[in-house]
Design a protein around this motif. Structure first.
Motif, PDB file in Angstrom:
ATOM      1  N   LEU A 484      19.386   4.349  29.066  1.00 37.95           N
ATOM      2  CA  LEU A 484      19.319   4.321  27.608  1.00 37.95           C
ATOM      3  C   LEU A 484      19.971   5.570  27.005  1.00 37.95           C
ATOM      4  CD1 LEU A 484      15.687   2.920  27.193  1.00 37.95           C
ATOM      5  CD2 LEU A 484      17.833   1.707  26.768  1.00 37.95           C
ATOM      6  N   ARG A 485      19.835   6.705  27.710  1.00 36.08           N
ATOM      7  CA  ARG A 485      20.483   7.929  27.216  1.00 36.08           C
ATOM      8  C   ARG A 485      22.005   7.830  27.314  1.00 36.08           C
ATOM      9  NH1 ARG A 485      16.021  10.396  29.846  1.00 36.08           N
ATOM     10  NH2 ARG A 485      17.261  10.745  31.742  1.00 36.08           N
ATOM     11  N   LYS A 486      22.482   7.113  28.323  1.00 34.74           N
ATOM     12  CA  LYS A 486      23.928   6.990  28.544  1.00 34.74           C
ATOM     13  C   LYS A 486      24.562   5.884  27.699  1.00 34.74           C
ATOM     14  CE  LYS A 486      23.667   8.562  33.368  1.00 34.74           C
ATOM     15  NZ  LYS A 486      23.738   8.132  34.787  1.00 34.74           N
ATOM     16  N   ALA A 487      23.740   5.136  26.955  1.00 33.91           N
ATOM     17  CA  ALA A 487      24.252   3.960  26.242  1.00 33.91           C
ATOM     18  C   ALA A 487      25.141   4.310  25.058  1.00 33.91           C
ATOM     19  CB  ALA A 487      23.076   3.095  25.784  1.00 33.91           C
ATOM     20  N   GLY A 488      25.122   5.561  24.635  1.00 39.43           N
ATOM     21  CA  GLY A 488      25.974   5.945  23.507  1.00 39.43           C
ATOM     22  C   GLY A 488      25.576   5.233  22.229  1.00 39.43           C
ATOM     23  N   ASP A 489      26.535   4.578  21.590  1.00 39.61           N
ATOM     24  CA  ASP A 489      26.262   3.895  20.325  1.00 39.61           C
ATOM     25  C   ASP A 489      25.613   2.529  20.525  1.00 39.61           C
ATOM     26  OD1 ASP A 489      27.360   6.001  18.918  1.00 39.61           O
ATOM     27  OD2 ASP A 489      29.379   5.131  18.893  1.00 39.61           O
ATOM     28  N   CYS A 548      23.264  -7.143  37.782  1.00 44.53           N
ATOM     29  CA  CYS A 548      23.709  -7.245  36.381  1.00 44.53           C
ATOM     30  C   CYS A 548      24.005  -5.858  35.828  1.00 44.53           C
ATOM     31  CB  CYS A 548      22.625  -7.905  35.520  1.00 44.53           C
ATOM     32  SG  CYS A 548      22.090  -9.525  36.083  1.00 44.53           S
ATOM     33  N   GLN A 549      25.260  -5.513  35.778  1.00 40.63           N
ATOM     34  CA  GLN A 549      25.624  -4.216  35.202  1.00 40.63           C
ATOM     35  C   GLN A 549      25.232  -4.179  33.736  1.00 40.63           C
ATOM     36  OE1 GLN A 549      29.859  -3.446  36.221  1.00 40.63           O
ATOM     37  NE2 GLN A 549      29.042  -1.517  36.995  1.00 40.63           N
ATOM     38  N   VAL A 550      24.576  -3.088  33.358  1.00 39.06           N
ATOM     39  CA  VAL A 550      24.130  -2.975  31.972  1.00 39.06           C
ATOM     40  C   VAL A 550      25.243  -2.379  31.108  1.00 39.06           C
ATOM     41  CG1 VAL A 550      22.412  -1.974  30.417  1.00 39.06           C
ATOM     42  CG2 VAL A 550      21.733  -2.698  32.727  1.00 39.06           C
ATOM     43  N   LEU A 551      25.706  -1.218  31.488  1.00 39.96           N
ATOM     44  CA  LEU A 551      26.742  -0.533  30.709  1.00 39.96           C
ATOM     45  C   LEU A 551      28.091  -0.736  31.393  1.00 39.96           C
ATOM     46  CD1 LEU A 551      24.834   2.812  30.005  1.00 39.96           C
ATOM     47  CD2 LEU A 551      24.960   0.774  28.553  1.00 39.96           C
TER      48      LEU A 551
END
Length: 589
Positions: A484-489, A548-551
């Motif tokens: 979630l921290r790496k999700a950016g915008d 399932c890749q998230v980002l």
């Protein structure tokens, strides 16, 4: 606060309505719905119904299928074998239900009782002037988890810590303190738990030596017991010093266990002294207890000794002293009549099961327990060492609870430190997380085992990143927080219009079971089922993460948002579930 019906309960209701519509002659029928590896759910109730109505089960199943309403819940329904219904739900129904749960804050759509009762939970029962050992661990950990779970479901919970603060042993201790008044004095106003226990140990050992070697001191100690029981103010003041010193120690141990204990919740054996004589009088006058060889006893047809003779519950001894039964029965009177409890939960060692069986039956005969007011012993087994024998030190001494917790934290801190460089943890975070991981490991090992079973205490396994451990769950939570921290915008958002991958569906369906699992745990007093649910949730997350890749730049924005939504709800469910077990979930590990 919005209660969200589970997918299973919604489907159950639709099937029950369809059964009634298709087969009105059957009356109310249970579709016997359960999860299935052939579809999302399987309904088996038609087989029993067909047998009852002497009909063809496949034909009945087809009628029920035709009677189901068209809607957004069911994607596919198949009549299988002799009349099973294999049911697959729509992806949209799964996501919409999870979105409703996500919108309900920390409660996650879990319903609150509309007509809660009052449950008194008796747990964490240390003894004054004695060290807490590994045997106290299970009562404290299991009891604390049940308190949290029951309160979360809406039950009114009253905590009771029935400490051992009364008895003949205090005569020896108090008399020694009278003769050596400075033994429990502190330098300054406060002391820590270790220093308090050191003082108590010193007094106990010194008084025991005197008691065993000096007949005059022994006689004075016995006289002091009489003065204590008679309520002599000066004797009671010295007794209170032992209680206060012990509480300093108790609270320090409970703090290490990351448990909150409040003074008003501590009502020890002494708290019922004024009720003992009246309890005995009521039992004798009503014929529940009878005199036998000078003692006041309760007899039971099904409780006999090896010689075949009845084994009584002794309420009052021949010498006029009161047994533990008198205190336990007085506590029941107080909790039912004073606290207005309708459920009493005792988290007590399984080796005391016979005692509590007799106490509860006596209370039923006296009318203090009945159909509306029930008592239950949540019995727990023994903590074993790796050798399968009761857990002791190499010298054969019972393990101090503080030592056990300190070692768990030390081992866990080493594990956290090994991984700390990858996520940039500060020394302060390493120390803090080491404590949370170590204490969580001990608690989870206890709670993940059915309480009545013995379990092996193996710190190496407890702090392992692999297998059914709290560390595995804590790292699953921390991994999501990292995503979630790496999700950016990109932000979590539910998209019911999307098709779900198999791993997404499995994760979503498991998330939806959280409320049902909590209801089952609260009803049966079985915290190990919550631990099992959380481990399965973390396992579903691992499969999802692998498949399932998230980002990913290759994913459409709505796919990224939907997967972020799934993992965020997983994190919140893990956090809430672990919190109910009394275990912290660090943001970074």
């Amino acid at each position: 606060m919005a209660s969200v019906p589970s997918l299973a309960s919604t489907l159950q209701q639709q099937l029950a309505d369809a059964l009634t519509a298709a087969l009105p002659e059957a009356g109310t029928a249970d579709p016997l719905l359960r999860r299935s590896d052939r579809a999302d759910f399987q309904a088996n109730g038609i087989l029993a119904l067909a047998k009852k109505l002497k009909g063809n089960p496949r034909e009945l199943a087809t009628k029920v299928t035709d009677a189901l309403p068209a809607g957004e819940l069911i994607k596919d329904i198949e009549v299988s074998g002799p009349g099973f219904l294999n049911i697959t739900l729509t992806d949209g129904a799964i996501v919409r239900t999870l979105a409703a749960r996500a919108a309900d804050g920390d409660r996650l759509g879990v319903p609150v009782k509309t007509d809660p009762g009052t449950t008194v939970v008796d747990y964490a029962q240390p003894n004054v002037a004695k060290e807490m050992h590994v045997g106290h661990l299970r009562s404290a950990v299991i009891g604390d988890a049940m308190v949290q779970i029951l309160e979360f479901t809406g039950e009114n919970v009253v905590r009771r810590h029935h400490i051992g603060d009364w008895g003949t042993q205090f005569g020896m201790l108090i008399q020694y303190l009278f003769e050596h008044p400075d033994e429990l004095k502190h330098e300054g106003d406060e002391t820590d738990g270790e220093a308090a226990m050191s003082s108590l140990n010193r007094v106990y050992k010194a008084s025991r030596v005197l008691f065993d070697s000096d007949e005059e001191f022994k006689a004075r100690s016995r006289d002091r017991v009489v003065a204590l029981q008679a309520g002599d103010p000066e004797t009671l003041a010295h007794w209170q010093r032992f209680v206060d010193e012990s509480k300093i120690y108790f609270y320090s141990v409970f703090d290490k266990l990351d448990m909150k204990i409040d003074d008003p919740d501590i009502v020890g054996e002494s708290g019922y002294n004024d009720m003992l004589e009246e309890t005995c009088r009521i039992l004798e006058e009503t014929g529940v207890a009878v005199r036998s060889e000078g003692a006041l006893c309760v007899f039971f047809d099904d409780v006999k000794g090896p010689d075949g003779n009845p084994v009584p519950l002794i309420v009052k001894k021949t010498n006029g002293g009161y047994g533990y039964a008198a205190t336990d029965l007085s506590a029941i009177r107080d909790r039912v009549q004073g606290l207005k409890a309708d459920s009493l939960l005792y988290v007590v060692d399984a080796r005391q099961s016979l005692h509590f069986k007799m106490v509860f039956e006596t209370a039923r005969r006296a009318g203090w327990l009945n159909e509306d007011v029930k008592a239950h012993q949540l019995a727990f087994g023994t903590v074993l060492g790796k050798d399968g024998k009761p857990f002791k030190t190499r010298e054969g001494v019972t393990v101090r609870l503080e030592d056990l917790l300190d070692e768990a934290v030390e081992r866990a801190t080493a594990v956290v430190r090994e991984k700390a460089g990858k996520v940039g943890l500060s020394e302060e975070e390493i120390v803090e997380n080491g404590r949370y991981v170590g204490v969580g490991a001990v608690k989870y090992a206890d709670l993940s085992t059915s309480a009545v079973r013995d379990y092996k205490f193996d710190l190496d396994q407890m702090v392992s990143l692999n297998g059914d451990t709290s560390v595995y769950l804590q790292y699953a939570y921390a991994r999501i927080r990292s995503i979630l921290r790496k999700a950016g915008d990109a932000r979590p958002a539910a998209h019911p219009e999307l098709d779900l991958a198999p791993a997404e569906r499995a994760l979503g369906l498991h998330l939806d079971q959280f409320g049902e699992v909590l209801a089952e745990v609260a009803e049966g007093y079985e915290p190990h089922k919550l631990a099992a649910y959380l481990y399965q949730l973390a396992s579903h997350l691992t499969t999802f993460y692998d498949q399932c890749q998230v980002l990913s730049d290759e994913n459409a924005p709505e796919v990224v948002e939907n997967r972020l939504f799934l993992v965020e709800l997983t994190a919140r469910t893990l956090h809430q579930g672990m919190k109910l077990l009394g275990i912290r979930t660090p943001e970074r590990l």
